[in-house]
Design an enzyme around this catalytic site. Structure first.
Site, PDB file in Angstrom:
ATOM      1  N   ASN A  25       8.797  22.062  -0.555  1.00 14.00           N
ATOM      2  CA  ASN A  25       8.118  20.924  -1.003  1.00 14.00           C
ATOM      3  C   ASN A  25       8.627  19.490   0.407  1.00 14.00           C
ATOM      4  OD1 ASN A  25       7.012  18.506  -2.703  1.00 14.00           O
ATOM      5  ND2 ASN A  25      10.091  18.286  -3.272  1.00 14.00           N
ATOM      6  N   HIS A  44       9.989  15.798 -10.633  1.00 19.75           N
ATOM      7  CA  HIS A  44      11.275  15.619  -9.302  1.00 19.75           C
ATOM      8  C   HIS A  44      11.659  14.781  -9.608  1.00 19.75           C
ATOM      9  CE1 HIS A  44      12.922  15.341  -5.384  1.00 19.75           C
ATOM     10  NE2 HIS A  44      12.111  16.846  -5.056  1.00 19.75           N
ATOM     11  N   GLY A  58      18.290  16.621  -0.459  1.00 14.57           N
ATOM     12  CA  GLY A  58      18.746  16.009   1.230  1.00 14.57           C
ATOM     13  C   GLY A  58      19.744  15.687   1.602  1.00 14.57           C
ATOM     14  N   GLU A  85      17.530  21.111  -9.563  1.00 12.18           N
ATOM     15  CA  GLU A  85      18.253  20.740  -8.394  1.00 12.18           C
ATOM     16  C   GLU A  85      18.627  19.206  -8.700  1.00 12.18           C
ATOM     17  OE1 GLU A  85      14.534  20.867  -5.387  1.00 12.18           O
ATOM     18  OE2 GLU A  85      13.708  18.980  -6.878  1.00 12.18           O
ATOM     19  N   GLU A 141      12.547  12.547  -7.253  1.00 12.51           N
ATOM     20  CA  GLU A 141      12.018  11.545  -6.759  1.00 12.51           C
ATOM     21  C   GLU A 141      11.037  11.017  -7.256  1.00 12.51           C
ATOM     22  OE1 GLU A 141      11.858  13.571  -3.024  1.00 12.51           O
ATOM     23  OE2 GLU A 141      13.172  13.585  -2.787  1.00 12.51           O
ATOM     24  N   LYS A 169       6.920  16.674   0.241  1.00 12.38           N
ATOM     25  CA  LYS A 169       6.884  15.224   0.407  1.00 12.38           C
ATOM     26  C   LYS A 169       6.116  14.686   0.506  1.00 12.38           C
ATOM     27  CE  LYS A 169      12.042  16.256  -0.952  1.00 12.38           C
ATOM     28  NZ  LYS A 169      12.871  16.006  -1.061  1.00 12.38           N
ATOM     29  N   SER A 201      18.791  21.047  -0.429  1.00 17.29           N
ATOM     30  CA  SER A 201      19.694  21.765   0.936  1.00 17.29           C
ATOM     31  C   SER A 201      19.767  22.854   1.085  1.00 17.29           C
ATOM     32  CB  SER A 201      21.112  20.584   0.876  1.00 17.29           C
ATOM     33  OG  SER A 201      21.074  19.281   0.943  1.00 17.29           O
TER      34      SER A 201
HETATM   35  C1  PEP Z   1      13.522  18.858  -3.184  1.00 12.37           C
HETATM   36  O1  PEP Z   1      12.921  17.731  -2.415  1.00 12.37           O
HETATM   37  O2  PEP Z   1      12.774  19.348  -3.380  1.00 12.37           O
HETATM   38  C2  PEP Z   1      14.623  19.818  -2.224  1.00 12.37           C
HETATM   39  C3  PEP Z   1      15.279  20.577  -2.426  1.00 12.37           C
HETATM   40  O3  PEP Z   1      14.885  18.670  -0.874  1.00 12.37           O
HETATM   41  P1  PEP Z   1      15.962  19.311  -0.050  1.00 12.37           P
HETATM   42  O4  PEP Z   1      15.841  20.756   0.617  1.00 12.37           O
HETATM   43  O5  PEP Z   1      15.748  18.821   1.157  1.00 12.37           O
HETATM   44  O6  PEP Z   1      16.941  19.075   0.054  1.00 12.37           O
END
Ligand code: PEP
Length: 252
Positions: A9, A95, A172, A166, A97, A11, A212
């Site tokens: 992803n 997601h 992040g 998630e 976000e 983003k 992460s």
């Molecule tokens: C995400 O945004 O779906 C995600 C898992 O980000 P990160 O791996 O940076 O935590």
């Protein structure tokens, strides 16, 4: 056996030139990746570049969002049929976000999910709790509520479905969920899915962990019974780190 997945992803990152460079590097560092489906989800503006660069490989691509209508007066929106036209196999929906920054509700996510399936896309539905909800021991309740609403009126899609757990506090932040906590929630999600769409469908549905993920923590996460891969943000932006994670998923 369930399919294993490594989904990138990106983003709102990477120009078209950077996308091309990434794809060329990925082909070099991972010419032999088997045992995992690799999916790149760039911004809309780079989907055609990924299609050009990876179209002759086993890798797939997808979008990070779509609208719920097929066409019409919806300024600024992109329909699931347009994504199919670009050769997308997947679309990420729900997601955190988009839920938090853009105010997407579960009702909206449900409409998008149904439209995506009708268009022949495989949705990657994201669910997860906030830190406060986890600290208040409400994580399961929150995820259950998201699933109840996001999957409402859904008939088991023939093309399949992917769910990504998630936890918002892990996205992040550099702090991933423990493999035990991720397994516990993911087996709960599989149990719920069995109630909505039947045991057989639930048993065959890939459920991923996201938050992460990197090449140091993915092996431990993948050792868990119910975890079928990862949705990867930050660590998917470099071809070598993403390929290393994908390889560890394949070998798990
Ligand atoms: C995400 O945004 O779906 C995600 C898992 O980000 P990160 O791996 O940076 O935590």
């Amino acid at each position: 056996m369930r399919k294993k997945l490594a989904i990138a992803n990106w983003k709102m990152n990477k120009s078209r030139a950077e996308t091309r460079e990434f794809c060329q590097q990925l082909r070099q560092v991972a010419p032999d990746l088997t045992g995992v489906e690799v999916v790149i989800c760039p911004p809309f503006t780079s989907l055609d570049v990924v299609a050009q660069e990876l179209g002759d490989t086993e890798m797939r691509w997808g979008a990070q969002n779509c609208f719920w209508e097929r066409q019409g007066a919806y300024t600024g929106e992109i329909s699931p049929l347009m994504l199919r036209d670009l050769g997308c196999s997947y679309v990420i929906l729900g997601h955190s976000e988009r839920r938090q920054i853009l105010g997407e509700t579960d009702a909206v996510i449900n409409r998008k999910l149904i439209a995506a399936i009708e268009a022949g896309l495989i949705p990657v539905l994201c669910v997860g709790e906030s830190l406060q909800e986890r600290e208040n021991h409400r994580a399961r309740e929150v995820v259950k509520e998201q699933l109840d609403q996001d999957l409402r009126n859904l008939v088991a899609p023939a093309g399949g479905l992917v769910i990504a757990y998630e936890p918002i506090w892990a996205i992040g932040t550099g702090v991933n969920a423990s493999s035990d906590d991720a397994q516990e929630m993911i087996s709960f999600i599989r149990e719920r899915l069995a109630q909505y769409l039947g045991r057989e469908f639930a048993a065959g549905t890939p459920i991923l962990y996201g938050g992460s993920v990197n090449s140091n923590n993915i092996a431990e996460i993948m050792a868990e019974e119910d975890i079928d891969g990862a949705l990867i943000g930050g660590a998917s932006l470099q071809a070598d780190s993403f390929a290393a994670i994908a390889r560890l998923i394949a070998n798990a």
